[in-house]
Structure formats: structure tokens, C-alpha cells
Design an enzyme around this catalytic site. Structure first.
Site, PDB file in Angstrom:
ATOM      1  N   ASP A  65     -16.670  16.743   5.642  1.00  0.00           N
ATOM      2  CA  ASP A  65     -16.295  15.647   4.765  1.00  0.00           C
ATOM      3  C   ASP A  65     -15.080  14.976   5.398  1.00  0.00           C
ATOM      4  O   ASP A  65     -14.075  15.641   5.648  1.00  0.00           O
ATOM      5  CB  ASP A  65     -15.897  16.254   3.413  1.00  0.00           C
ATOM      6  N   ARG A 116     -24.269  16.733   8.679  1.00  0.00           N
ATOM      7  CA  ARG A 116     -24.141  16.643   7.235  1.00  0.00           C
ATOM      8  C   ARG A 116     -25.397  16.033   6.621  1.00  0.00           C
ATOM      9  O   ARG A 116     -25.860  14.993   7.048  1.00  0.00           O
ATOM     10  CB  ARG A 116     -22.938  15.784   6.850  1.00  0.00           C
ATOM     11  N   ARG A 141     -20.625  21.189   1.880  1.00  0.00           N
ATOM     12  CA  ARG A 141     -20.839  20.253   2.976  1.00  0.00           C
ATOM     13  C   ARG A 141     -20.301  20.785   4.296  1.00  0.00           C
ATOM     14  O   ARG A 141     -19.288  21.479   4.340  1.00  0.00           O
ATOM     15  CB  ARG A 141     -20.267  18.875   2.670  1.00  0.00           C
TER      16      ARG A 141
END
Ligand code: ROI
Length: 151
Positions: free
Chosen positions: A96, A83, A93
Site C-alpha cells: 500500500d 497487489r 495487501r
């Protein structure tokens, strides 16, 4: 024993692989016990429609760590899985990991707000949460089931 609920999300780089890999890391982590994982839900991006669909899930775990220690562990897993923290808010992303609930604790720390400040508004959180914990309430007594019905 305090139950901890974690939201997982990915919309880049083979989301299903990202979620499975993160769950495997958590399951093998010293001091973390993974109890339950919801189904994976394909969801439309919230707040920024101009990006790929997400895969979301919720996991239930217990651990020997304090909330900020667990936050460090989760952020390390996010970083290990590639990330990149973008300056763009709501950007795509690879992974998460959001701490949603930590037992019945209420935490207001510069790095960590629990319950997660938007969980009550997010279908992609409440639906998988309801799947694995249909009778769960927030520390303020609100039932997750009722929050979901209101959306
Ligand atoms: N939208 C969906 N559907 N799922 C997410 O996990 C998610 N995460 C985010 C934002 C950009 C708010 N939108 C999302 O951070």
C-alpha cells in the site's frame, strides 16, 4: 521545492521485502528524489483485526510530477509488486503506497484526497512521520506532533 510524504504498508508476502523493493524502485525512478525513510514499524491491523500484522513506514521525497501523475506511478508500483485490488474493504495487501502530504497543497479530486483523509487518526502513519519530520504541520496548521499526542 515541495516535500511529499508517502505512507508505506504491507502485511503479505514478506512485508520487509515489499517495503524495501518499493523504496528501491522509488529511489531509482527518473524524476523522483528520495530524501528520507523512517524505520519500519510492526503494527497491529487497524479496522480488521483478523489479518497479519503490518509493517509500516513513511518516506519523504520530492519529484517533478504533479500529484495525479505521482499517484499513477505509485499505483503502478503497487500493481508490479503483485497487489490485487480486492472488493473487500480493509483487506490484507502486499503493498500500500499512500500519498499523505504534497507540500502544503489541499486536493479534493475523485481519485486523490490530500492530506490523506485518515492520516490524523493513524498511529502507524503519525509515528514514522514524526520520526523523520518532527516539526511538520498539516496545511491547516495542525502539528503532526500534537495529532500523535492526541491518539
Ligand atoms: N493497519 C495497519 N496497522 N497498517 C496499515 O498500513 C493498514 N492499512 C490499511 C488498514 C486495513 C486500514 N489497516 C492497516 O489499509
Amino acid at each position: 521545492m515541495e516535500l511529499v510524504y508517502l505512507g508505506l504498508g504491507s502485511n503479505l508476502n514478506h512485508p520487509q521485502h515489499q517495503l524495501n523493493k518499493a523504496l528501491q524502485t522509488l529511489a531509482n525512478y527518473n524524476g523522483i528524489k528520495l530524501h528520507q525513510v523512517s524505520s519500519f514499524y510492526q503494527t497491529k491491523p487497524l479496522n480488521n483485526a483478523n489479518q497479519p500484522d503490518y509493517l509500516n513506514a513513511v518516506a519523504e521525497l520530492s519529484c517533478k510530477y504533479q500529484p495525479l501523475e505521482l499517484l499513477d506511478i505509485l499505483q503502478n508500483i503497487e500493481t508490479m509488486q503483485g497487489r490485487i485490488r480486492s472488493d473487500i474493504r480493509w483487506s490484507s495487501r502486499t503493498l500500500d503506497l499512500d500519498l499523505l502530504l504534497f507540500g502544503k497543497r489541499i486536493i479534493n479530486h475523485p481519485r486523490l484526497i490530500i492530506p490523506h483523509y485518515q492520516m490524523h487518526l493513524r498511529h502507524f502513519v503519525l509515528q514514522p512521520l514524526y520520526e523523520i519530520a518532527p516539526n511538520l504541520s498539516l496545511p491547516n496548521g495542525q502539528k503532526c506532533k500534537d495529532l500523535l499526542a492526541k491518539l
